[in-house]
Scaffold this motif. Structure first.
Motif, short mmCIF file in Angstrom:
data_model
loop_
_atom_site.label_atom_id
_atom_site.label_comp_id
_atom_site.label_asym_id
_atom_site.label_seq_id
_atom_site.Cartn_x
_atom_site.Cartn_y
_atom_site.Cartn_z
N GLN A 62 -61.32 -23.30 -17.19
CA GLN A 62 -60.99 -24.71 -17.34
C GLN A 62 -61.49 -25.29 -18.68
N PHE A 63 -62.69 -24.88 -19.08
CA PHE A 63 -63.31 -25.54 -20.25
C PHE A 63 -63.50 -24.63 -21.45
N GLY A 64 -63.23 -23.35 -21.28
CA GLY A 64 -63.28 -22.44 -22.42
C GLY A 64 -64.67 -21.92 -22.74
N PRO A 65 -64.71 -20.80 -23.47
CA PRO A 65 -66.00 -20.15 -23.77
C PRO A 65 -66.86 -20.91 -24.77
N GLU A 66 -66.29 -21.90 -25.46
CA GLU A 66 -67.10 -22.72 -26.37
C GLU A 66 -68.04 -23.63 -25.58
N ARG A 67 -67.68 -23.92 -24.34
CA ARG A 67 -68.48 -24.85 -23.55
C ARG A 67 -69.10 -24.20 -22.32
N VAL A 68 -68.60 -23.05 -21.93
CA VAL A 68 -69.21 -22.31 -20.82
C VAL A 68 -69.69 -21.00 -21.43
N ILE A 69 -70.97 -20.93 -21.71
CA ILE A 69 -71.49 -19.96 -22.66
C ILE A 69 -72.37 -18.92 -21.96
N ASP A 70 -71.89 -17.69 -21.94
CA ASP A 70 -72.71 -16.60 -21.42
C ASP A 70 -73.82 -16.28 -22.40
N THR A 71 -75.01 -16.15 -21.90
CA THR A 71 -76.15 -15.84 -22.76
C THR A 71 -76.64 -14.42 -22.48
N PRO A 72 -77.33 -13.83 -23.47
CA PRO A 72 -78.02 -12.57 -23.15
C PRO A 72 -79.18 -12.84 -22.18
N ILE A 73 -79.77 -11.79 -21.68
CA ILE A 73 -80.87 -11.93 -20.72
C ILE A 73 -82.14 -12.22 -21.51
N SER A 74 -82.22 -13.43 -22.01
CA SER A 74 -83.30 -13.85 -22.93
C SER A 74 -83.71 -15.28 -22.57
N GLU A 75 -84.37 -15.41 -21.43
CA GLU A 75 -84.60 -16.76 -20.91
C GLU A 75 -85.34 -17.66 -21.90
N GLU A 101 -76.97 -16.85 -17.88
CA GLU A 101 -76.54 -15.47 -17.65
C GLU A 101 -75.43 -15.45 -16.62
N GLU A 102 -74.33 -14.84 -16.93
CA GLU A 102 -73.19 -14.63 -16.02
C GLU A 102 -72.52 -15.92 -15.57
N VAL A 103 -72.62 -16.97 -16.37
CA VAL A 103 -71.97 -18.23 -15.98
C VAL A 103 -70.48 -18.24 -16.35
N GLY A 104 -70.07 -17.31 -17.21
CA GLY A 104 -68.70 -17.30 -17.71
C GLY A 104 -67.74 -16.60 -16.78
N ALA A 105 -67.26 -15.44 -17.19
CA ALA A 105 -66.25 -14.72 -16.42
C ALA A 105 -66.70 -14.48 -14.98
N LEU A 106 -67.95 -14.18 -14.80
CA LEU A 106 -68.44 -13.90 -13.45
C LEU A 106 -68.49 -15.17 -12.61
N GLY A 107 -68.71 -16.30 -13.24
CA GLY A 107 -68.74 -17.57 -12.50
C GLY A 107 -70.06 -17.87 -11.83
N GLY A 108 -71.12 -17.19 -12.28
CA GLY A 108 -72.44 -17.44 -11.68
C GLY A 108 -72.63 -16.56 -10.45
N VAL A 109 -73.83 -16.02 -10.31
CA VAL A 109 -74.04 -15.09 -9.19
C VAL A 109 -73.97 -15.82 -7.84
N PHE A 110 -74.14 -17.13 -7.86
CA PHE A 110 -73.97 -17.91 -6.62
C PHE A 110 -72.70 -18.77 -6.68
N THR A 111 -71.78 -18.41 -7.55
CA THR A 111 -70.44 -19.02 -7.68
C THR A 111 -70.45 -20.48 -8.17
N THR A 112 -71.61 -20.93 -8.66
CA THR A 112 -71.68 -22.36 -9.00
C THR A 112 -70.96 -22.70 -10.30
N THR A 113 -70.56 -21.68 -11.08
CA THR A 113 -69.77 -21.98 -12.29
C THR A 113 -68.41 -21.29 -12.22
N LYS A 114 -67.99 -20.97 -11.02
CA LYS A 114 -66.73 -20.23 -10.83
C LYS A 114 -65.54 -20.97 -11.47
N ASP A 115 -64.79 -20.22 -12.25
CA ASP A 115 -63.55 -20.71 -12.90
C ASP A 115 -63.78 -21.78 -13.97
N LEU A 116 -65.02 -22.15 -14.22
CA LEU A 116 -65.21 -23.22 -15.22
C LEU A 116 -64.87 -22.74 -16.62
#
Lengths: 326, 341
Positions: free
Chosen positions: A47-60, A29-44
């Protein structure tokens, strides 16, 4: 060599493995444009595109199970659970499928999956965002439970975990993301499993991990400065596999054992360390085994209340002083 | 070509038709599934097999019809009532019997049993003993194939009970969002263990309408009619291969109790299963539709399958029991972690 904050080290490890292996994917959740709520995926995602940095719905449960499917097909997904408390929604997929599918299929499938999650307190997020759940996962055959305490370990343990062919529960201390920093040598190479001596000492072996490790070191330093016991603080790094050799080597020197952790003390992993020592290190022990974990109440959101529940530096000092006086 | 199978329009207007050879092949699959299930039940009753067992008797047309639309490289996940799907996807039946007998020659090494058949080679990823638990695996694996540039599809078999699980809703939404090549097949056998699905969802077809509302293409099909199932499945698998996820609600009937030990007379008419079979058996229905002129061919299939089942069962039983060391194997791939406490 660079000095990185713990959160930056996580991000750097993700970037390094994404760079090294095209099969590494990031999901959550929020790993894409947001970069993770704790910034751990910021800007990835840039760098790597939405095919590899994949935002998911809130469906753990759904996306963790989905990532098991990807992993069993040879991808290496790194799934982020926004707060470790939310992983409870995905326990069926983790425990009933991810951890067992290699066994159940007699080795036809394996699951090279990392499930990252910020655990523990220290950020005033309250009872449903501050739990320490690692003892649950340590109970489950098929899983590895990693808990880095330093920026260098956040970096190398994550890289090691992504390269691991088995599922890893990777619990980051959210209280360390922006407070803990240290040198990260990206040329160092894999560190492997096993504990480390974080602070040498001679009188008491203090076994801890993750955020509580720093409180144990602080307490040990304060005791030493006040002319108290010399404590050797061990950073477990992995709750499973549990490195008892490093603890045994320390106990041979100190003959006293304290186990201090952030999960609730009752049924926490510290009991496992204590039971192991009581059973196999009995001749080494010159005193009772001291245990200190969180009290058996939910985690309140205010810092002064939280410190009444999880081990505070003052309570750790008192525990170690008592043990020294035995 | 028999009158029965001729000139049917496929689901969604596709011009799919089933020729007589295909119909005979569907017949063979159904008879094989029935033969395997009957053999397992017999072995249990004679005390030669242990573990749980959920018979799919009566539901053969769904497994056979759906899997007829699949290639070997397509993938399937199933559930606790999954023997039919395993057979239809092409797992050698000796490996299935051996697994249930607890033999090391079983497809899962004789450690999982009835609810844990896995066979990668035939594209059968696995059963799952948690209701709807195998659904996300099928979605992720099918999506993985698409990411690799392949055209394989994933099929996840769930039941009406599985439609009550939250993860089913999650996977439907994810599959739509990511345009995953996934077909969810909901075998609505009318009973989630003892709960009547009509009370939970409404009359048959209601699940189809719930799914339609999510935007996932959804079809209802009579699971007593293997030709209809095969045609619907062909259209939906093609949709998944080329467009995105699809859903089939297949109305079937659970002839046997939920499991071997289930006292189903407490919640439905005694012998309800047998009564249904006498009037609605999908195998007899196809036999009637293929007509007298295929009688000989069908009899031959019956005899061949009976022989195949007996031989596979006997060979499986004769294999050595899984050795005790196997209980500790294959937990981790990382060698140094196989310490087993």
């Amino acid at each position: 060599m660079a000095e990185l904050k713990y959160a930056e080290a996580v991000r750097a490890a993700l970037a390094a493995e994404m760079q090294a292996d095209e099969d590494v994917l990031i999901m959550g959740e929020e790993v894409g444009a947001l970069g993770g709520v704790f910034t751990t995926t910021k800007d990835l995602i840039e760098q790597f595109g939405p095919e590899r940095v994949i935002d998911t719905p809130i469906s753990e449960s759904g996306f963790v199970g989905w990532s098991i499917g990807l992993a069993a097909e040879g991808f290496r997904p790194v799934v982020e659970i926004m707060f470790s408390d939310f992983v409870l929604l995905a326990l069926d997929q983790i425990i009933n499928l991810g951890a067992k599918v290699r066994f159940m299929s007699n080795g036809q499938f394996n699951v090279p999956l990392v499930i990252r999650m910020p655990g523990g307190g220290g950020t005033n997020h309250g009872p449903q965002h501050s739990q320490s759940l690692e003892s649950i996962f340590a109970q489950v055959p098929g899983l590895i439970v990693a808990m880095p305490a330093t920026a260098a370990d956040a970096y190398w343990m994550l890289r090691d975990s992504i390269r691991c062919d088995d599922p890893v529960i990777f619990i980051e201390s959210k209280g360390l993301y922006f407070r803990e920093k240290g040198e990260v040598d990206e040329s160092e190479g894999p560190r492997g499993f096993g504990a480390r001596v974080a602070r040498p000492g001679t009188d008491i072996t203090v076994v801890s991990a993750a955020r509580m490790l720093h409180r144990c070191i602080e307490a040990a330093d304060a005791l030493a400065a006040a002319g108290g016991p010399s404590c050797e603080v061990i950073d477990l790094r992995y709750i499973w596999p549990l490195d008892t050799d490093t603890i045994a080597a320390s106990l041979a020197k100190t003959n006293k054992l304290a186990v201090i952790h952030e999960p609730v003390e009752f049924s926490g992993w510290g009991g496992e360390v204590a039971a192991w020592a009581a059973a196999s290190q009995f001749e080494q022990l010159d005193g009772p085994i001291a245990r200190l974990g969180a009290r058996r109440v939910p985690i309140p959101f205010q810092p002064h209340l939280e410190d009444e529940v999880v081990p505070s530096v003052a309570r750790i000092e008192a525990t170690l002083s008592d043990l020294h006086g035995y | 070509m028999s009158r029965a199978a001729e000139g049917r329009a496929g689901a969604g207007g596709a011009a799919a038709t089933i020729d007589v050879d295909q119909a005979l092949s569907l017949y063979r699959q159904m008879v094989l599934i029935r033969g395997v299930e009957v053999e397992i039940e017999t072995l249990h009753k004679r005390g030669r097999m242990t573990g749980s067992f959920h018979s799919s008797m009566g539901q053969e047309a769904c497994a056979a019809g759906v899997c007829a639309a699949l290639r070997q490289s397509d993938i399937v996940t199933s559930n606790h009532r999954g023997h039919g799907h395993a057979v239809a996807k092409g797992i050698p039946i000796e490996g299935i019997f051996a697994e249930l007998f607890g033999r090391s020659t079983g497809v899962s090494g004789g450690r999982g049993g009835s609810m844990h058949l896995h066979h990668r080679e035939s594209g059968f990823l696995g059963e799952n003993a948690i209701v709807a638990g195998g659904l996300p695996w099928a979605g992720g694996a099918a999506w993985a194939r698409k990411k690799r540039g392949l055209t394989d599809v994933g099929v996840a078999f769930i039941g009406d009970g599985g439609f009550a699980q939250g993860v089913t809703h999650e996977v439907l939404l994810m599959a739509r969002y990511w345009e995953a090549p996934l077909v969810i097949v909901c075998e609505n056998n009318g009973l989630a263990h003892s709960m009547a699905s009509e009370r939970l969802f409404g009359e048959p077809g209601s699940i189809t309408r719930i799914v339609e509302a999510t935007g996932v293409r959804s079809e209802f099909v009579d699971g007593r009619d293997v030709i209809a199932v095969a045609e619907t499945a062909a259209a939906m698998v093609e949709h998944a291969r080329t467009v995105g996820p699809a859903f089939i609600e297949c109305q079937v009937f659970r002839v046997k109790p939920h499991s071997l030990s289930d006292p189903d007379y407490r919640y439905r008419e005694k012998d309800a299963g047998q009564a249904w079979l006498e009037t609605h058996d999908p195998i007899l229905a196809l036999r009637r539709r293929l007509g007298e002129d295929q009688g000989e061919a069908l009899d031959r299939i019956d005899a061949e399958v009976a022989e195949e089942v007996a031989a596979a069962s006997a060979a499986a039983e004769a294999a050595p029991q899984t050795p005790v060391e196997a209980a500790l194997e294959n937990v981790y791939l990382t060698a140094e972690l196989n310490k087993n406490g």
